[in-house]
Scaffold this active site. Structure first.
Site, PDB file in Angstrom:
ATOM      1  N   ARG A  87     -27.681  18.747  13.922  1.00 53.04           N
ATOM      2  CA  ARG A  87     -26.175  18.901  13.752  1.00 53.04           C
ATOM      3  C   ARG A  87     -25.830  17.944  15.028  1.00 53.04           C
ATOM      4  O   ARG A  87     -26.621  17.483  15.721  1.00 53.04           O
ATOM      5  CB  ARG A  87     -25.785  20.325  13.907  1.00 53.04           C
ATOM      6  CG  ARG A  87     -26.346  21.007  12.595  1.00 53.04           C
ATOM      7  CD  ARG A  87     -25.826  22.546  12.733  1.00 53.04           C
ATOM      8  NE  ARG A  87     -24.745  22.824  13.558  1.00 53.04           N
ATOM      9  CZ  ARG A  87     -24.553  24.199  14.094  1.00 53.04           C
ATOM     10  NH1 ARG A  87     -25.517  24.821  13.943  1.00 53.04           N
ATOM     11  NH2 ARG A  87     -23.326  24.145  14.430  1.00 53.04           N
ATOM     12  N   ALA A 122     -46.295  34.601  22.915  1.00 55.49           N
ATOM     13  CA  ALA A 122     -45.713  34.799  21.588  1.00 55.49           C
ATOM     14  C   ALA A 122     -44.767  35.813  21.405  1.00 55.49           C
ATOM     15  O   ALA A 122     -44.893  36.954  22.133  1.00 55.49           O
ATOM     16  CB  ALA A 122     -46.769  34.419  20.744  1.00 55.49           C
ATOM     17  N   ARG A 148     -42.464  41.445  25.765  1.00 54.52           N
ATOM     18  CA  ARG A 148     -42.312  42.453  24.588  1.00 54.52           C
ATOM     19  C   ARG A 148     -43.161  43.621  24.981  1.00 54.52           C
ATOM     20  O   ARG A 148     -43.860  43.592  25.719  1.00 54.52           O
ATOM     21  CB  ARG A 148     -43.210  41.520  23.387  1.00 54.52           C
ATOM     22  CG  ARG A 148     -44.563  40.851  23.919  1.00 54.52           C
ATOM     23  CD  ARG A 148     -45.462  40.628  22.620  1.00 54.52           C
ATOM     24  NE  ARG A 148     -46.092  39.282  23.009  1.00 54.52           N
ATOM     25  CZ  ARG A 148     -47.395  39.099  23.184  1.00 54.52           C
ATOM     26  NH1 ARG A 148     -48.114  40.240  23.529  1.00 54.52           N
ATOM     27  NH2 ARG A 148     -48.032  37.929  23.317  1.00 54.52           N
ATOM     28  N   ALA A 189       1.035  -1.329  -0.049  1.00 52.73           N
ATOM     29  CA  ALA A 189       0.038   0.004   0.008  1.00 52.73           C
ATOM     30  C   ALA A 189       0.730   1.286   0.173  1.00 52.73           C
ATOM     31  O   ALA A 189       0.396   2.329   0.388  1.00 52.73           O
ATOM     32  CB  ALA A 189      -1.027  -0.044   1.047  1.00 52.73           C
ATOM     33  N   ARG A 213      -1.957   7.651 -11.491  1.00 55.40           N
ATOM     34  CA  ARG A 213      -2.918   7.767 -12.558  1.00 55.40           C
ATOM     35  C   ARG A 213      -4.246   8.313 -11.895  1.00 55.40           C
ATOM     36  O   ARG A 213      -5.079   8.616 -12.357  1.00 55.40           O
ATOM     37  CB  ARG A 213      -3.066   6.378 -12.957  1.00 55.40           C
ATOM     38  CG  ARG A 213      -2.030   5.745 -13.886  1.00 55.40           C
ATOM     39  CD  ARG A 213      -2.077   4.157 -13.863  1.00 55.40           C
ATOM     40  NE  ARG A 213      -1.635   3.791 -12.710  1.00 55.40           N
ATOM     41  CZ  ARG A 213      -1.137   2.196 -12.645  1.00 55.40           C
ATOM     42  NH1 ARG A 213      -1.369   1.673 -13.911  1.00 55.40           N
ATOM     43  NH2 ARG A 213      -0.705   1.568 -11.690  1.00 55.40           N
ATOM     44  N   TYR A 254     -25.329  31.981  21.749  1.00 53.35           N
ATOM     45  CA  TYR A 254     -23.865  32.530  21.502  1.00 53.35           C
ATOM     46  C   TYR A 254     -23.663  33.840  21.577  1.00 53.35           C
ATOM     47  O   TYR A 254     -24.329  34.823  21.300  1.00 53.35           O
ATOM     48  CB  TYR A 254     -23.513  32.124  20.198  1.00 53.35           C
ATOM     49  CG  TYR A 254     -22.166  32.834  19.648  1.00 53.35           C
ATOM     50  CD1 TYR A 254     -20.820  31.973  20.620  1.00 53.35           C
ATOM     51  CD2 TYR A 254     -21.684  33.027  18.439  1.00 53.35           C
ATOM     52  CE1 TYR A 254     -19.787  32.348  20.176  1.00 53.35           C
ATOM     53  CE2 TYR A 254     -20.477  33.269  18.307  1.00 53.35           C
ATOM     54  CZ  TYR A 254     -19.455  32.738  18.986  1.00 53.35           C
ATOM     55  OH  TYR A 254     -18.073  33.084  18.509  1.00 53.35           O
TER      56      TYR A 254
HETATM   57  C1  UD1 Z   1       0.105  -5.081 -10.574  1.00 52.30           C
HETATM   58  C2  UD1 Z   1       0.961  -6.205 -11.050  1.00 52.30           C
HETATM   59  C3  UD1 Z   1      -0.023  -6.698 -12.161  1.00 52.30           C
HETATM   60  C4  UD1 Z   1      -1.628  -7.209 -11.773  1.00 52.30           C
HETATM   61  C5  UD1 Z   1      -2.077  -5.920 -11.248  1.00 52.30           C
HETATM   62  C6  UD1 Z   1      -3.341  -6.242 -10.539  1.00 52.30           C
HETATM   63  C7  UD1 Z   1       3.282  -5.575 -10.755  1.00 52.30           C
HETATM   64  C8  UD1 Z   1       4.542  -5.302 -11.288  1.00 52.30           C
HETATM   65  N1  UD1 Z   1       2.293  -5.655 -11.632  1.00 52.30           N
HETATM   66  O1  UD1 Z   1       0.078  -3.934 -11.263  1.00 52.30           O
HETATM   67  O2  UD1 Z   1       0.525  -7.770 -12.897  1.00 52.30           O
HETATM   68  O3  UD1 Z   1      -1.811  -7.424 -12.919  1.00 52.30           O
HETATM   69  O4  UD1 Z   1      -0.933  -5.513  -9.887  1.00 52.30           O
HETATM   70  O5  UD1 Z   1      -4.041  -5.278  -9.897  1.00 52.30           O
HETATM   71  O6  UD1 Z   1       3.319  -5.916  -9.407  1.00 52.30           O
HETATM   72  N2  UD1 Z   1       2.924  -0.913  -4.297  1.00 52.30           N
HETATM   73  C9  UD1 Z   1       3.752  -0.543  -3.142  1.00 52.30           C
HETATM   74  N3  UD1 Z   1       5.195  -0.252  -3.504  1.00 52.30           N
HETATM   75  C10 UD1 Z   1       5.667   0.124  -4.803  1.00 52.30           C
HETATM   76  C11 UD1 Z   1       4.695  -0.066  -5.668  1.00 52.30           C
HETATM   77  C12 UD1 Z   1       3.517  -0.501  -5.712  1.00 52.30           C
HETATM   78  O7  UD1 Z   1       3.222  -0.852  -2.113  1.00 52.30           O
HETATM   79  O8  UD1 Z   1       6.755   0.405  -4.759  1.00 52.30           O
HETATM   80  C13 UD1 Z   1       1.388  -1.126  -4.117  1.00 52.30           C
HETATM   81  C14 UD1 Z   1       0.649  -0.284  -4.684  1.00 52.30           C
HETATM   82  O9  UD1 Z   1       0.286   0.782  -3.610  1.00 52.30           O
HETATM   83  C15 UD1 Z   1      -0.605  -0.764  -4.968  1.00 52.30           C
HETATM   84  C16 UD1 Z   1       0.025  -2.140  -5.315  1.00 52.30           C
HETATM   85  O10 UD1 Z   1       1.370  -2.311  -4.800  1.00 52.30           O
HETATM   86  O11 UD1 Z   1      -1.402  -1.110  -3.946  1.00 52.30           O
HETATM   87  C17 UD1 Z   1       0.024  -2.784  -6.816  1.00 52.30           C
HETATM   88  O12 UD1 Z   1       0.706  -1.552  -7.455  1.00 52.30           O
HETATM   89  P1  UD1 Z   1       0.090  -0.851  -8.760  1.00 52.30           P
HETATM   90  O13 UD1 Z   1       1.294   0.005  -9.283  1.00 52.30           O
HETATM   91  O14 UD1 Z   1      -1.083  -0.551  -8.705  1.00 52.30           O
HETATM   92  O15 UD1 Z   1       0.410  -2.118  -9.719  1.00 52.30           O
HETATM   93  P2  UD1 Z   1      -0.263  -2.457 -11.134  1.00 52.30           P
HETATM   94  O16 UD1 Z   1       0.109  -1.588 -11.962  1.00 52.30           O
HETATM   95  O17 UD1 Z   1      -1.742  -2.552 -10.750  1.00 52.30           O
HETATM   96 CA    CA Z   2      -3.004  -1.558  -9.133  1.00 52.61          CA
END
Ligand code: UD1
Ligand code: CA
Length: 474
Positions: free
Chosen positions: A349, A439, A456, A22, A28, A403
């Protein structure tokens, strides 16, 4: 190697960890927020993955690999109880696992999940664990057949029927022939931990992104004579990732529709579920009816036999049974007692507590206010920092002046009081039990029980005044 031998000989059941990748930025998405904190189904994407993982192993056996905006990610997910590993520089999915080496060392197997693919189920994770064990594999990948496999890594099996995989090829590196393969790599894997770290050093950055690809472990293990197998899920919907906002909204729609289906199966009526926004953690009792265009958010709980009419947006609120919410109410962090009727167009609220059978009507705003059993404020009223007893009638246009420009003050209205329309109650103030406010009064001093307060100017009538004016104008 010695370490590996020792482990496989020992008698304890294999120790399984789950690692969640993660750390990525989510380029993108064109966002200043980390990808895994973007919300779908009303919850950060990573929170979904963690919740699912936690149904398979205890949180202490979960390692979230974080990097981009790591402090914020850690803060948002701290209460999950999982471990965090920092991948300060994101050099690819393979690199993410390199960084987690120490955290994973005590384990025999690791299931790797993608922090951006939140629809995975505990059953599917378990099936990867079981398949990996049954095939005595070194690496197991979860795959799916997608009608549109664009952008995913493609799976190269040894032969069409074989469970064994030769390699994974990323979209960018694939040949025209390989791009026709519909079996994709889901980004979920099982690994033997000792073998992973024995061979992970063989990964290179010789690819389009100059990153270490975890997917290349398939080819690395093949070269080392290790077994790599694939298990194909029957539900391709589970593996969908969220690289773009459009993909995220697809997942959001899937998740919310699944949530509505679950509620329908549990005895809740939801008209036009496609128009409703119901977050994952919302609970609703049987025979409650949700009309079109309702939003139920956060950890809202709705009881049984309620009706939530259209265009209401309700967040983090607890609603008891037999409550009617008329159209257009906005309710946050509040509680609503059984049989209460709210709206249309009430705004509750945070800190509002509506008693059993009480009414709040159109254009009534409340904040930090407790309204006792059977009390009513039906029209055009502001009640802030107020403690209102049972059986109180708050007339149209009543305002608590809570207030003074610096501090907030409290208004107390005791049981059975009657507040005439267009009264202003200047806090701090107390209206005694059973008393009447005439009132249009401006009340600045406490009113004892069972009395009448007028605040009033006396009315003056100038007879003939208008007629005289008309004559003068001629
Ligand atoms: C990746 C796979 C692809 C697969 C797809 C499925 C690779 C090279 N490719 O591509 O084959 O079909 O997932 O969804 O693995 N992340 C890190 N550290 C990093 C890079 C990425 O923790 O340095 C995490 C990202 O936050 C993400 C996950 O790894 O949660 C996948 O990375 P992402 O860049 O989304 O890979 P895809 O291009 O989707
Ligand atoms: Ca991905």
């Amino acid at each position: 190697m010695a370490n590996t031998m020792q482990r496989s000989k020992s008698s304890h059941p294999p120790r399984v960890a789950i690692a969640i990748m993660a750390a990525g930025k989510g380029t993108r998405l064109k966002s200043k927020h980390p990808k895994v904190l973007h919300e779908i189904g009303g919850k950060p994407i990573l929170a979904h993955v963690i919740a699912t993982a936690a149904k398979v192993v205890p949180p202490t056996d979960i390692v979230a690999i974080i990097g981009h905006e790591a402090d914020r990610v850690r803060e948002v997910l701290a209460s999950s109880g999982v471990n965090f590993v920092l991948q300060a520089e994101q050099r690819g999915t393979g690199h993410a696992l390199m960084v987690a080496r120490e955290a994973l060392a005590p384990y025999d197997r690791v299931i790797v999940l993608s922090g951006d693919a939140p629809l995975i189920t505990p059953e599917t994770i378990q099936s990867v664990i079981d398949f990996h064990a049954a095939h005595k594999a070194t690496m197991t990948l979860l795959t799916a057949d997608l009608a549109n496999p664009f952008g995913y890594g493609r799976v190269l099996r040894k032969s069409a029927q074989s469970p064994e995989v030769r390699a994974i090829v990323e979209e960018k590196a694939s040949t025209a022939q390989q791009r026709k393969i519909q079996e994709i790599n889901s980004g979920f894997y099982g690994f033997s931990v000792p073998a992973l770290y024995e061979h992970i050093g063989s990964l290179s950055t010789d690819n389009a992104h100059h990153e270490y690809y975890l997917t290349d472990m398939a080819a690395v293990f093949n070269r080392a004579g290790k077994k790599v197998v694939a298990i194909k899920t029957s539900d391709p919907g589970e593996v969908l990732g969220s690289n773009t906002r459009a993909e995220m909204m697809d997942l959001d729609a899937l998740l919310r529709l699944a949530k509505c289906r679950q509620l329908l199966s549990e005895g809740v009526t939801i008209f036009y579920p496609q128009t409703c926004v119901i977050d994952s953690d919302v609970e609703i009792g049987t025979d409650t009816v949700i009309e079109p265009f309702v939003q139920l958010l956060g950890n809202t709980k709705v009881g049984s036999d309620c009706r939530i009419r259209s265009y209401s947006v309700i967040k983090n609120t607890e609603i008891a049974d037999h409550v009617t919410i008329l159209p257009g109410c906005v309710i946050d962090d509040s509680r609503v007692g059984s049989g209460a009727i709210l709206g249309p167009y009430s705004r509750l609220r945070p800190g509002t507590d509506v008693g059993e059978g009480a009414h709040l009507g159109n254009f009534v705003e409340t904040k930090k206010t407790r309204l006792g059993k059977g009390s009513k404020a039906n029209h055009l009223t502001y009640l802030g920092d107020a403690e209102i007893g049972e059986g109180v009638n708050v007339g149209a246009g009543t305002i608590t002046c809570n207030y003074d420009g610096v501090h907030k003050h409290k208004t107390v209205i005791e049981d059975g009081a009657f507040i005439g329309s267009d009264s202003t109650l200047v806090a701090p103030i107390k209206i005694g039990r059973g008393s009447y406010i005439a009132a249009a009064s401006c009340i600045t001093e406490d009113v004892p029980a069972d009395s009448l307060a007028l605040g009033r100017a006396r009315q003056t009538v100038k007879e003939g005044w208008a007629a005289a004016k008309r004559v003068a104008q001629k």
